[in-house]
Design an enzyme around this catalytic site. Sequence first.
Site, short mmCIF file in Angstrom:
data_model
loop_
_atom_site.label_atom_id
_atom_site.label_comp_id
_atom_site.label_asym_id
_atom_site.label_seq_id
_atom_site.Cartn_x
_atom_site.Cartn_y
_atom_site.Cartn_z
CE1 TYR A 74 -2.99 3.22 0.84
CE2 TYR A 74 -1.84 3.31 2.94
CZ TYR A 74 -2.69 3.89 2.01
OH TYR A 74 -3.24 5.13 2.27
CE LYS A 101 -2.12 7.44 -1.37
NZ LYS A 101 -3.33 7.97 -2.08
N1 NAD Z 1 -7.95 6.68 5.91
C1 NAD Z 1 -6.84 7.24 6.35
O1 NAD Z 1 -6.55 7.21 7.55
C2 NAD Z 1 -5.91 7.96 5.39
C3 NAD Z 1 -4.84 8.70 5.92
C4 NAD Z 1 -4.01 9.40 5.04
C5 NAD Z 1 -4.26 9.38 3.67
N2 NAD Z 1 -5.29 8.65 3.18
C6 NAD Z 1 -5.52 8.68 1.72
O2 NAD Z 1 -6.76 9.35 1.51
C7 NAD Z 1 -7.44 8.81 0.39
C8 NAD Z 1 -8.83 8.36 0.79
O3 NAD Z 1 -8.72 7.37 1.82
P1 NAD Z 1 -10.03 6.72 2.46
O4 NAD Z 1 -9.65 6.18 3.78
O5 NAD Z 1 -11.17 7.65 2.34
O6 NAD Z 1 -10.22 5.50 1.45
P2 NAD Z 1 -11.51 4.60 1.17
O7 NAD Z 1 -10.97 3.24 0.87
O8 NAD Z 1 -12.53 4.77 2.22
O9 NAD Z 1 -12.13 5.24 -0.17
C9 NAD Z 1 -11.51 5.13 -1.42
C10 NAD Z 1 -12.53 5.50 -2.49
O10 NAD Z 1 -11.88 5.41 -3.76
C11 NAD Z 1 -12.73 4.72 -4.64
N3 NAD Z 1 -11.90 4.04 -5.64
C12 NAD Z 1 -11.06 2.99 -5.42
N4 NAD Z 1 -10.51 2.61 -6.59
C13 NAD Z 1 -10.98 3.45 -7.54
C14 NAD Z 1 -10.77 3.57 -8.94
N5 NAD Z 1 -9.93 2.73 -9.59
N6 NAD Z 1 -11.40 4.54 -9.61
C15 NAD Z 1 -12.25 5.39 -8.97
N7 NAD Z 1 -12.51 5.30 -7.65
C16 NAD Z 1 -11.89 4.35 -6.95
C17 NAD Z 1 -13.52 3.75 -3.78
O11 NAD Z 1 -14.72 3.35 -4.40
C18 NAD Z 1 -13.74 4.58 -2.52
O12 NAD Z 1 -14.92 5.35 -2.65
C19 NAD Z 1 -6.55 7.68 -0.13
O13 NAD Z 1 -5.80 8.17 -1.20
C20 NAD Z 1 -5.66 7.33 1.05
O14 NAD Z 1 -4.42 6.83 0.61
C21 NAD Z 1 -6.13 7.94 4.00
#
Ligand code: NAD
Length: 381
Positions: free
Chosen positions: A187, A191
């Site tokens: 993962y 990223k």
């Molecule tokens: N959750 C955390 O604690 C956290 C912390 C720092 C950064 N992030 C980053 O923030 C972003 C969102 O994280 P999250 O926790 O909301 O993730 P999540 O898994 O809840 O949501 C991801 C979304 O992306 C969509 N998606 C996945 N593959 C796709 C594709 N090929 N095309 C279009 N849509 C697609 C999914 O349907 C989903 O709605 C990510 O990039 C993650 O790396 C998350």
Amino acid sequence: MRIYKRNILITGGAGFIGSHVVRMFVNKYPEYRIINLDKLTYAGNLANLKDIENYPNYVFVKADICDYDKIQELMKEYHIDGIIHLAAESHVDRSIKDPFTFARTNVMGTLSLLQAAKLYWETLPEKYEGKRFYHISTDEVYGALEMTNPEGIEPPFSTTASSSEHHLAYGKDFFYEDTKYNPHSPYSASKASSDHFVRAYHDTYGMPTIVTNCSNNYGPYQFPEKLIPLFINNIRHRKPLPVYGKGENVRDWLYVVDHARAIDVIFHNGKIAETYNIGGFNEWKNIDIIKVLIKTVDRILGNPEGYSLDLITYVTDRLGHDMRYAIDSTKLQRELGWEPSLQFEEGIEKTVRWYLDNQEWMDNVTSGDYQRYYEEMYKGK
Ligand SMILES: NC(=O)c1ccc[n+]([C@@H]2O[C@H](COP(=O)([O-])OP(=O)(O)OC[C@H]3O[C@@H](n4cnc5c(N)ncnc54)[C@H](O)[C@@H]3O)[C@@H](O)[C@H]2O)c1
């Protein structure tokens, strides 16, 4: 047809953080048109956005970010001038089982968005002027920090996000914006790779990009494979609470709405080509968070104190489990004036109450009903 001041493409808007960002932008900026592009994987759920789905400045498009032709079409159709890119595969455990999906979505999907934006913006007379490609990333790209102070020490900063009872740092080092990338899981490697592509598009083509790296988020609408919603649900239903290793791993936690507030500030005022770290200065060992969750859920449900402690079950540690993440977000606080609005106790109380009050949402998500419903609705679109 109404002319909007801005046309912003938000990817992954049906996911956990994305849904908070979409809601905030749609409500706060009626003069902007917000186009939410999401593939609706298992993690995407349009029920997260029920309250705004009929707003005139909101458009949902079901699409895959890897579908380069479709993204090119959408850039033109909606005159996109800003992109906030959150779509990703986001669960470390899944990446260990299925790394290819992570490379495809996180790396190739980001590249497809970058290239489609580049080609479209370069056809415009003003080119990159007034445009923005904002990529949302994670602190996990920096690797792991050592836990030099297992008992915790007074941290060298004060913050509104950490709890008034618990305000500790578990080591002297922190992740800074110039910390060398050293990802350990598929993962975080995917990223990290996407972050490099975004920066390369600035350095090579002059694209106006920004990258932010945020710590662990918690709050409403998080898919219950992640620690906080999973454990709240398990405590409620008296199911085991599987804790990796000894539960000593440390994470820095930020309330999701505070992340969305940071994204708003950075999208509007962040400097092109800069990186900003976003975090709460709010370090917790997993086992301590679990005890806070048990205490809060038991109190709200009227159980005696300590009632659910027996649910804690230690399981074999995750492969390559990073020991400690701790982010220094002083640059963002100093340069753009952002700081977290909620203390951890308030954030956890709100979060626990939300999951307990929204059992129907939880049941739909855990049974997969939401996916069947929306698959039917978007069939053939
Ligand atoms: N959750 C955390 O604690 C956290 C912390 C720092 C950064 N992030 C980053 O923030 C972003 C969102 O994280 P999250 O926790 O909301 O993730 P999540 O898994 O809840 O949501 C991801 C979304 O992306 C969509 N998606 C996945 N593959 C796709 C594709 N090929 N095309 C279009 N849509 C697609 C999914 O349907 C989903 O709605 C990510 O990039 C993650 O790396 C998350």
